[in-house]
Design a protein around this motif. Structure first.
Motif, PDB file in Angstrom:
ATOM      1  N   THR A 375     -44.873  42.786  52.716  1.00  0.00           N
ATOM      2  CA  THR A 375     -44.402  44.163  52.914  1.00  0.00           C
ATOM      3  C   THR A 375     -44.075  44.871  51.584  1.00  0.00           C
ATOM      4  O   THR A 375     -43.672  46.037  51.591  1.00  0.00           O
ATOM      5  CB  THR A 375     -43.133  44.173  53.784  1.00  0.00           C
ATOM      6  OG1 THR A 375     -42.115  43.401  53.126  1.00  0.00           O
ATOM      7  CG2 THR A 375     -43.415  43.600  55.160  1.00  0.00           C
ATOM      8  N   THR A 376     -44.248  44.164  50.476  1.00  0.00           N
ATOM      9  CA  THR A 376     -43.909  44.752  49.173  1.00  0.00           C
ATOM     10  C   THR A 376     -45.005  45.712  48.719  1.00  0.00           C
ATOM     11  O   THR A 376     -46.180  45.331  48.619  1.00  0.00           O
ATOM     12  CB  THR A 376     -43.706  43.651  48.107  1.00  0.00           C
ATOM     13  OG1 THR A 376     -42.611  42.826  48.507  1.00  0.00           O
ATOM     14  CG2 THR A 376     -43.406  44.259  46.752  1.00  0.00           C
ATOM     15  N   ILE A 377     -44.634  46.954  48.463  1.00  0.00           N
ATOM     16  CA  ILE A 377     -45.560  47.966  47.940  1.00  0.00           C
ATOM     17  C   ILE A 377     -45.069  48.369  46.546  1.00  0.00           C
ATOM     18  O   ILE A 377     -43.988  48.951  46.397  1.00  0.00           O
ATOM     19  CB  ILE A 377     -45.624  49.203  48.860  1.00  0.00           C
ATOM     20  CG1 ILE A 377     -46.101  48.795  50.249  1.00  0.00           C
ATOM     21  CG2 ILE A 377     -46.554  50.266  48.266  1.00  0.00           C
ATOM     22  CD1 ILE A 377     -46.072  49.929  51.255  1.00  0.00           C
ATOM     23  N   PRO A 454     -43.534  53.535  47.668  1.00  0.00           N
ATOM     24  CA  PRO A 454     -43.267  52.172  47.197  1.00  0.00           C
ATOM     25  C   PRO A 454     -41.846  51.724  47.536  1.00  0.00           C
ATOM     26  O   PRO A 454     -40.927  52.530  47.640  1.00  0.00           O
ATOM     27  CB  PRO A 454     -43.441  52.290  45.678  1.00  0.00           C
ATOM     28  CG  PRO A 454     -43.093  53.718  45.376  1.00  0.00           C
ATOM     29  CD  PRO A 454     -43.580  54.510  46.562  1.00  0.00           C
ATOM     30  N   ASN A 455     -41.689  50.409  47.683  1.00  0.00           N
ATOM     31  CA  ASN A 455     -40.346  49.844  47.823  1.00  0.00           C
ATOM     32  C   ASN A 455     -40.015  48.909  46.645  1.00  0.00           C
ATOM     33  O   ASN A 455     -38.967  48.290  46.608  1.00  0.00           O
ATOM     34  CB  ASN A 455     -40.182  49.098  49.157  1.00  0.00           C
ATOM     35  CG  ASN A 455     -41.301  48.088  49.401  1.00  0.00           C
ATOM     36  OD1 ASN A 455     -41.875  47.547  48.464  1.00  0.00           O
ATOM     37  ND2 ASN A 455     -41.610  47.855  50.678  1.00  0.00           N
ATOM     38  N   PHE A 456     -40.960  48.824  45.699  1.00  0.00           N
ATOM     39  CA  PHE A 456     -40.770  48.063  44.453  1.00  0.00           C
ATOM     40  C   PHE A 456     -41.313  48.961  43.334  1.00  0.00           C
ATOM     41  O   PHE A 456     -42.523  49.085  43.140  1.00  0.00           O
ATOM     42  CB  PHE A 456     -41.557  46.750  44.516  1.00  0.00           C
ATOM     43  CG  PHE A 456     -41.195  45.742  43.449  1.00  0.00           C
ATOM     44  CD1 PHE A 456     -40.535  44.566  43.766  1.00  0.00           C
ATOM     45  CD2 PHE A 456     -41.516  45.968  42.120  1.00  0.00           C
ATOM     46  CE1 PHE A 456     -40.218  43.622  42.782  1.00  0.00           C
ATOM     47  CE2 PHE A 456     -41.205  45.050  41.137  1.00  0.00           C
ATOM     48  CZ  PHE A 456     -40.542  43.867  41.465  1.00  0.00           C
ATOM     49  N   LEU A 457     -40.396  49.594  42.628  1.00  0.00           N
ATOM     50  CA  LEU A 457     -40.776  50.621  41.657  1.00  0.00           C
ATOM     51  C   LEU A 457     -40.635  50.095  40.232  1.00  0.00           C
ATOM     52  O   LEU A 457     -39.568  49.614  39.838  1.00  0.00           O
ATOM     53  CB  LEU A 457     -39.885  51.856  41.856  1.00  0.00           C
ATOM     54  CG  LEU A 457     -40.335  53.192  41.274  1.00  0.00           C
ATOM     55  CD1 LEU A 457     -41.750  53.548  41.705  1.00  0.00           C
ATOM     56  CD2 LEU A 457     -39.366  54.295  41.713  1.00  0.00           C
ATOM     57  N   ILE A 458     -41.744  50.163  39.474  1.00  0.00           N
ATOM     58  CA  ILE A 458     -41.750  49.756  38.066  1.00  0.00           C
ATOM     59  C   ILE A 458     -41.987  50.994  37.214  1.00  0.00           C
ATOM     60  O   ILE A 458     -43.014  51.666  37.354  1.00  0.00           O
ATOM     61  CB  ILE A 458     -42.851  48.711  37.781  1.00  0.00           C
ATOM     62  CG1 ILE A 458     -42.646  47.465  38.644  1.00  0.00           C
ATOM     63  CG2 ILE A 458     -42.868  48.335  36.303  1.00  0.00           C
ATOM     64  CD1 ILE A 458     -43.783  46.463  38.543  1.00  0.00           C
ATOM     65  N   VAL A 484     -36.445  47.919  45.177  1.00  0.00           N
ATOM     66  CA  VAL A 484     -36.223  47.214  43.908  1.00  0.00           C
ATOM     67  C   VAL A 484     -36.693  48.112  42.758  1.00  0.00           C
ATOM     68  O   VAL A 484     -37.757  48.729  42.841  1.00  0.00           O
ATOM     69  CB  VAL A 484     -36.997  45.876  43.888  1.00  0.00           C
ATOM     70  CG1 VAL A 484     -36.934  45.236  42.506  1.00  0.00           C
ATOM     71  CG2 VAL A 484     -36.435  44.936  44.940  1.00  0.00           C
ATOM     72  N   LEU A 485     -35.896  48.166  41.710  1.00  0.00           N
ATOM     73  CA  LEU A 485     -36.238  48.975  40.539  1.00  0.00           C
ATOM     74  C   LEU A 485     -36.325  48.069  39.311  1.00  0.00           C
ATOM     75  O   LEU A 485     -35.397  47.314  39.015  1.00  0.00           O
ATOM     76  CB  LEU A 485     -35.170  50.055  40.310  1.00  0.00           C
ATOM     77  CG  LEU A 485     -35.325  50.900  39.038  1.00  0.00           C
ATOM     78  CD1 LEU A 485     -36.596  51.750  39.107  1.00  0.00           C
ATOM     79  CD2 LEU A 485     -34.106  51.800  38.825  1.00  0.00           C
ATOM     80  N   VAL A 486     -37.460  48.157  38.598  1.00  0.00           N
ATOM     81  CA  VAL A 486     -37.631  47.485  37.303  1.00  0.00           C
ATOM     82  C   VAL A 486     -37.898  48.573  36.273  1.00  0.00           C
ATOM     83  O   VAL A 486     -38.865  49.332  36.410  1.00  0.00           O
ATOM     84  CB  VAL A 486     -38.784  46.461  37.328  1.00  0.00           C
ATOM     85  CG1 VAL A 486     -38.994  45.860  35.939  1.00  0.00           C
ATOM     86  CG2 VAL A 486     -38.500  45.364  38.339  1.00  0.00           C
ATOM     87  N   LEU A 487     -37.040  48.664  35.262  1.00  0.00           N
ATOM     88  CA  LEU A 487     -37.067  49.795  34.334  1.00  0.00           C
ATOM     89  C   LEU A 487     -37.224  49.325  32.890  1.00  0.00           C
ATOM     90  O   LEU A 487     -36.461  48.485  32.412  1.00  0.00           O
ATOM     91  CB  LEU A 487     -35.769  50.595  34.488  1.00  0.00           C
ATOM     92  CG  LEU A 487     -35.568  51.806  33.578  1.00  0.00           C
ATOM     93  CD1 LEU A 487     -36.602  52.895  33.889  1.00  0.00           C
ATOM     94  CD2 LEU A 487     -34.155  52.369  33.752  1.00  0.00           C
TER      95      LEU A 487
END
Length: 621
Positions: A375-377, A454-458, A484-487
């Protein structure tokens, strides 16, 4: 008296008036930030002040003999081939001597006679400190290969090269357009100290709020062709700007009431009016303009649906990745959890981009595994920018993703409606992407990514080329983002506000996981460093009086002892350098020359570290 100023400055861009009869002046030692939304003319004003372009009307006046240094957003290296061609100016005798000295040492070390001649000339011109300053700047900005062709450098490398040249030339006025772009955090902190040392005159445009607060004493806003001045930091600017806006609204309301009365008088008057009434008629039209009040900028709206996230998000187990024998990621494991907000920190070239490519399956690990949940986009905002062809229209770039977008509770909207929410009016939607500004392309790129729900944002350097208003809206959106946020960002304010965990890259392949934001990490690192420096020193067993505890100074007693010790240590190191330099000048033995030069470099490196620590402690007093 102003060191640089304008007289009745007017300029237009693509038939749009940027400013008219503008006055802008700077005095020696002032450090000023210029802010304003994209398109107000900030970069154009910097170019006019630097003499790069001429205004439509008006003049720029500078004090006689003043040298102005300008750092553009996109440097121009036409007619230059290698890095050293750009760094060492042909008309600068000191720089040319340093260049020749370095070349002889590298390519003809047995030519002792020429080395001695150059050594004498460098000593006579007192160039050794200047040479050390040049090397320090180049090393800090990661410029090592002087023979490299400029055309082969990336955009970030070219920007750092242009910044290095400006700092080496030491102009009287520093005019900098987004100087922190493409710099890592450590280098930005070093640049802050450099620009605030001495009595430098600085004018800069930057979206980095911490950088603005550290460097600048005043903020000037360019708004609808006028400049508004605010003393103090960015937070004070926002407060005073809000007060100014409210004041303008109140003034407009008063003018509107009076305008209505004057409108009745205008309607009652016969067509043939006497001379006496003409002044009142002119005043009426002036009042009409005032009654319109301050212009309100259309605001970007970020309302995108977040896809449902399952229990398994993304798992990394013993991942290893190497390039050319160098291990970039070494045996790293992590299981992402719901609500993770992770910042990636580390100098340029330590592996952050490689790590992001592993997360997105752009590259595969040499060993280990990376599993992405069903389910991760993933939405990946790349630093490189938007990919498009020269004949693509803005609307087509969006329709390539989807013609209709699910906005959750707000229903389904068309691609055109979404573009309008992202501040692309119809005339821009059907224009070419190639005609958009850098900030507009970044906004379009962000929109395309968010359309995927998205539910996983880079996000890799999202703040580059975005104006403050757009950046504030993005911050608010990310603050409420439930995935989820990766910055990755050099903007410490963003890192502190949006993350609560860090992956720290040191270039060895090891990735340290730190619980806390960047400010927490820096405080902890400072405490560890101070503890190391104080280890073995005599401990003070004298009890601290209660009165001193209540009014504790910013610098501790141990730090004060360390500062006093650094004064003597720095003095000793400088004496050693002088003695070795004198010895260098009085020897002709090649091996001895090389040994002494190496020893001087080592001591200078230690001196640089101790001087930085001395500056840190001095700022606490």
């Amino acid at each position: 008296m102003s060191i640089i100023s304008t007289e009745k400055l007017s300029h237009s861009f693509h038939d749009r008036h940027l400013f008219n009869d503008l006055h802008f002046g700077m005095q020696s030692g002032e450090r000023i930030a210029l802010v304003g939304i994209n398109g107000t003319g900030k970069s154009t004003l910097l170019k006019i002040l630097s003499g790069i372009i001429q205004p439509d009307q008006g003049t720029v006046v500078t004090e006689r003999g003043i040298r102005v240094g300008y750092l553009p957003q996109e440097p121009d290296f036409s007619n230059l081939n290698s890095v050293e061609d750009f760094i060492y100016s042909a008309d600068n005798k000191q720089q040319q001597l340093i260049k020749e000295y370095e070349e002889v040492l590298k390519n003809d070390p047995s030519n002792v006679e020429r080395i001695n001649e150059l050594t004498d000339e460098l000593t006579a011109l007192n160039v050794w400190e200047y040479e050390y300053a040049i090397k320090t700047i180049l090393n800090r900005l990661q410029i090592h290969d002087f023979k490299k062709e400029i055309s082969s450098l990336s955009g970030g490398q070219q920007k750092r090269l242009a910044l290095a040249k400006l700092l080496i030339d030491e102009p009287d006025v520093y005019i900098l357009d987004e100087p922190t772009n493409h710099l890592d955090i450590e280098t930005i902190e070093w640049l802050e100290k450099l620009l605030t040392s001495g009595n430098k005159t600085v004018l800069l445009v930057s979206h980095d709020r911490y950088f603005l607060d550290q460097v600048c004493q005043e903020i000037r806003e360019l708004d609808r062709g006028k400049v508004y001045q605010y003393k103090g930091n960015y937070a004070n600017f926002l407060e005073k700007k809000a007060e100014r806006f409210q004041s303008e609204v109140a003034s407009a309301d008063k003018a509107k009431n009076l305008w209505r009365k004057e409108l009745e008088w205008m309607r009652r008057q016969p067509q043939a009016r006497g001379t006496k009434s003409k002044s009142r008629i002119e005043a009426f039209y002036d009042l009409e303009n005032k009654s319109k009040g301050p212009a309100t900028n259309q605001k970007l709206e970020l309302k995108i649906q977040t896809s449902r996230q399952g229990s398994k998000i993304l798992e990394i187990e013993n991942a290893v990745k190497s390039f050319d024998g160098n291990e970039i990621v070494s045996n790293f494991s992590y299981v992402f959890k719901k609500g993770d907000r992770i910042g990636l920190a580390g100098r340029n070239g330590t592996g952050k981009s490689t790590f992001l490519n592993l997360l997105t399956n752009s590259i595969s690990p040499d060993h280990g595994r990376i599993d992405i949940g069903e389910t991760t986009i993933i939405g990946y905002y790349k630093q490189g920018g938007l990919d498009f062809t020269d004949n693509q229209r803005v609307i087509d770039v969006v329709k390539d993703i989807a013609e209709h977008i699910d906005m959750g509770k707000d229903g389904i909207i068309t691609a055109s409606q979404l573009l309008t929410l992202f501040l692309f009016p119809p005339e821009k939607q059907f224009g070419l992407v190639s005609k958009l500004s850098g900030g507009e392309r970044k906004r379009l790129q962000l929109m395309r990514i968010l359309m995927l729900n998205p539910n996983f944002l880079i996000l890799d350097e999202p703040s580059n080329d975005l104006d403050m208003d757009t950046l504030n809206v993005l911050e608010d959106f990310l603050d409420k983002f439930k995935g989820v946020l990766v910055l990755v960002t050099h903007d410490r304010y963003l890192l502190d506000k949006l993350t609560d965990q860090l992956f720290i890259f040191d270039g060895s392949g090891e990735i340290q996981i730190y619980n806390g934001n960047y400010a927490d990490f820096k405080i902890e690192q400072s405490e560890i460093e101070a503890s190391k420096n104080q280890k073995g020193s005599k401990k003070d067993s004298t009890p601290t009086p209660v009165s001193e505890v209540k009014s504790k100074p910013k610098i501790s007693y141990k730090e004060k002892l360390e500062l006093d010790g650094l004064d003597n240590l720095i003095s000793d190191l400088e004496t050693k350098i002088n003695m070795l330099t004198e010895k260098l000048n009085n020897t002709s033995d090649h091996k001895e020359l090389s040994d002494i030069a190496t020893e001087i470099d080592n001591i200078k490196s230690e001196l640089d570290q101790k001087t930085e620590r001395w500056l840190e402690l001095s700022e606490l007093i």
